[in-house]
Design a protein around this motif. Sequence first.
Motif, PDB file in Angstrom:
ATOM      1  N   VAL A 187     -94.057 -18.812 -16.459  1.00 30.89           N
ATOM      2  CA  VAL A 187     -93.680 -17.754 -15.378  1.00 30.89           C
ATOM      3  C   VAL A 187     -94.853 -17.479 -14.481  1.00 30.89           C
ATOM      4  N   ASP A 188     -94.658 -16.963 -13.456  1.00 33.16           N
ATOM      5  CA  ASP A 188     -95.399 -16.623 -12.385  1.00 33.16           C
ATOM      6  C   ASP A 188     -96.716 -15.689 -12.816  1.00 33.16           C
ATOM      7  N   ASP A 189     -96.441 -14.931 -13.753  1.00 34.01           N
ATOM      8  CA  ASP A 189     -97.786 -14.231 -14.579  1.00 34.01           C
ATOM      9  C   ASP A 189     -98.651 -15.151 -15.436  1.00 34.01           C
ATOM     10  N   GLU A 190     -98.133 -16.337 -15.702  1.00 34.20           N
ATOM     11  CA  GLU A 190     -98.937 -17.221 -16.447  1.00 34.20           C
ATOM     12  C   GLU A 190     -99.942 -18.110 -15.675  1.00 34.20           C
ATOM     13  N   ILE A 191     -99.470 -18.232 -14.282  1.00 29.18           N
ATOM     14  CA  ILE A 191    -100.267 -19.090 -13.330  1.00 29.18           C
ATOM     15  C   ILE A 191    -100.930 -18.327 -12.493  1.00 29.18           C
ATOM     16  N   LEU A 192    -102.537 -19.011 -12.508  1.00 28.95           N
ATOM     17  CA  LEU A 192    -103.677 -18.357 -11.674  1.00 28.95           C
ATOM     18  C   LEU A 192    -104.024 -19.446 -10.826  1.00 28.95           C
ATOM     19  N   HIS A 193    -103.998 -18.852  -9.669  1.00 30.22           N
ATOM     20  CA  HIS A 193    -104.917 -20.002  -8.513  1.00 30.22           C
ATOM     21  C   HIS A 193    -106.284 -19.626  -8.450  1.00 30.22           C
ATOM     22  N   ARG A 202    -100.481 -17.777 -23.061  1.00 31.66           N
ATOM     23  CA  ARG A 202    -100.554 -18.872 -22.340  1.00 31.66           C
ATOM     24  C   ARG A 202    -101.300 -18.588 -20.951  1.00 31.66           C
ATOM     25  N   ASN A 203    -102.092 -19.528 -20.162  1.00 26.68           N
ATOM     26  CA  ASN A 203    -102.583 -19.398 -19.211  1.00 26.68           C
ATOM     27  C   ASN A 203    -102.871 -20.729 -18.395  1.00 26.68           C
ATOM     28  N   PHE A 204    -102.334 -20.781 -17.179  1.00 28.61           N
ATOM     29  CA  PHE A 204    -102.239 -22.215 -16.661  1.00 28.61           C
ATOM     30  C   PHE A 204    -103.151 -21.964 -15.271  1.00 28.61           C
ATOM     31  N   ARG A 205    -104.114 -22.382 -14.976  1.00 34.16           N
ATOM     32  CA  ARG A 205    -105.059 -22.407 -13.773  1.00 34.16           C
ATOM     33  C   ARG A 205    -104.923 -23.487 -13.041  1.00 34.16           C
ATOM     34  N   VAL A 206    -104.786 -23.095 -11.494  1.00 37.17           N
ATOM     35  CA  VAL A 206    -104.853 -24.205 -10.672  1.00 37.17           C
ATOM     36  C   VAL A 206    -105.859 -23.938  -9.505  1.00 37.17           C
ATOM     37  N   THR A 207    -106.416 -25.313  -9.014  1.00 39.89           N
ATOM     38  CA  THR A 207    -107.372 -25.236  -8.152  1.00 39.89           C
ATOM     39  C   THR A 207    -107.407 -26.546  -7.189  1.00 39.89           C
ATOM     40  N   SER A 208    -107.831 -26.535  -6.184  1.00 38.23           N
ATOM     41  CA  SER A 208    -107.799 -27.846  -5.329  1.00 38.23           C
ATOM     42  C   SER A 208    -109.295 -28.118  -4.727  1.00 38.23           C
ATOM     43  N   LEU A 223    -102.508 -28.889 -25.414  1.00 37.91           N
ATOM     44  CA  LEU A 223    -102.110 -28.525 -24.063  1.00 37.91           C
ATOM     45  C   LEU A 223    -103.522 -28.252 -23.140  1.00 37.91           C
ATOM     46  N   ASN A 224    -104.649 -27.622 -24.186  1.00 38.41           N
ATOM     47  CA  ASN A 224    -105.973 -27.116 -23.430  1.00 38.41           C
ATOM     48  C   ASN A 224    -106.614 -28.629 -23.161  1.00 38.41           C
ATOM     49  N   ASN A 225    -106.398 -29.684 -23.550  1.00 40.37           N
ATOM     50  CA  ASN A 225    -107.045 -30.834 -23.499  1.00 40.37           C
ATOM     51  C   ASN A 225    -106.509 -31.866 -22.248  1.00 40.37           C
ATOM     52  N   ILE A 226    -105.697 -31.304 -21.450  1.00 40.30           N
ATOM     53  CA  ILE A 226    -104.783 -32.136 -20.428  1.00 40.30           C
ATOM     54  C   ILE A 226    -105.262 -31.592 -19.049  1.00 40.30           C
ATOM     55  N   LEU A 227    -105.606 -32.290 -18.343  1.00 37.97           N
ATOM     56  CA  LEU A 227    -105.937 -31.939 -16.933  1.00 37.97           C
ATOM     57  C   LEU A 227    -104.665 -32.685 -16.050  1.00 37.97           C
ATOM     58  N   GLY A 277    -104.518 -28.674 -12.406  1.00 42.11           N
ATOM     59  CA  GLY A 277    -104.167 -27.574 -13.312  1.00 42.11           C
ATOM     60  C   GLY A 277    -104.447 -27.963 -14.680  1.00 42.11           C
ATOM     61  N   PHE A 278    -105.101 -26.854 -15.375  1.00 41.55           N
ATOM     62  CA  PHE A 278    -105.189 -26.863 -16.680  1.00 41.55           C
ATOM     63  C   PHE A 278    -104.848 -25.778 -17.639  1.00 41.55           C
ATOM     64  N   PHE A 279    -104.545 -25.905 -18.937  1.00 42.17           N
ATOM     65  CA  PHE A 279    -103.949 -24.826 -19.628  1.00 42.17           C
ATOM     66  C   PHE A 279    -105.481 -24.197 -20.521  1.00 42.17           C
ATOM     67  N   ASN A 280    -105.325 -22.982 -20.553  1.00 41.65           N
ATOM     68  CA  ASN A 280    -106.428 -22.321 -21.317  1.00 41.65           C
ATOM     69  C   ASN A 280    -105.830 -21.230 -22.127  1.00 41.65           C
ATOM     70  N   ASN A 281    -105.156 -21.735 -23.210  1.00 41.93           N
ATOM     71  CA  ASN A 281    -104.323 -21.298 -24.105  1.00 41.93           C
ATOM     72  C   ASN A 281    -105.125 -20.359 -25.152  1.00 41.93           C
ATOM     73  N   LYS A 282    -104.949 -19.257 -25.217  1.00 39.91           N
ATOM     74  CA  LYS A 282    -105.649 -18.617 -26.562  1.00 39.91           C
ATOM     75  C   LYS A 282    -104.728 -17.910 -27.474  1.00 39.91           C
ATOM     76  N   SER A 283    -104.516 -18.316 -28.805  1.00 40.43           N
ATOM     77  CA  SER A 283    -103.594 -17.706 -29.561  1.00 40.43           C
ATOM     78  C   SER A 283    -102.117 -17.886 -28.945  1.00 40.43           C
ATOM     79  N   ASP A 284    -101.444 -16.798 -28.791  1.00 40.00           N
ATOM     80  CA  ASP A 284    -100.263 -17.123 -28.483  1.00 40.00           C
ATOM     81  C   ASP A 284    -100.137 -16.710 -26.924  1.00 40.00           C
TER      82      ASP A 284
END
Length: 237
Positions: A230-236, A80-86, A7-11, A71-78
Amino acid sequence: MIEKVNLNNILFLDIETVPQETSYLGMDEETKKLWEQKTQYQRRDEVSVEDFYEKAGIWAEFGKIICISVGFFNNKSDIRNFRVTSFFGEEKQILKDFSNLLNENYNLTAHLLCGHNIKEFDIPFIARRMIINGIALPSKINLFGKKPWEVPHLDTLELWKFGDYKHFTSLKLLTKILGIQSPKDDIDGSEVARVFYIENDIDRIVTYCEKDVIAVAQVFLKMRREDLLVDDEILHV
């Protein structure tokens, strides 16, 4: 198998486009004639060329990009973190910034771009607008000479087709049947030009575009049989 993709390799990405002019009357006479010729089969004389101009944003020759959200995943071990920018503002700068992102951060073979109908719309539109604006194509969207299996793109519309090439499913419908929050809870694509030109509300369009990116990521997770974000895993950012 998409389950094996890191997932970390997908934009994940989505674009918003509008007609180049506020109305049909803003085009010069030659462009008006070219517009009439370009759309004669779509209009079929049922709609005037002037009224049909509201749809000009779907053609790269007559439209322009006003927002690219990623948006991109920045997952580390267990965790999850999904970051979104424009990227938004003047089109040429949008395209330059997006090109820099691809060249600097998504230039390896393992890197993939993902979107809904990305192969038929987003990527060709971006590539054409880059050429028009004199911007070199990043390797990830320069598809000349590549075989279908060499194209580094994941398309959730294509994944959902399962080989049925006459089948089309909108992102709105796909999120509904998969139990994902709809990204179309405020505006949809048909309203973007009005919000941009009449309401001058680019922030509303950016929010809408970012919701689409999040929805595509959720669809992709669902197809992998993984828990939705979930909302806590999404960062704008």
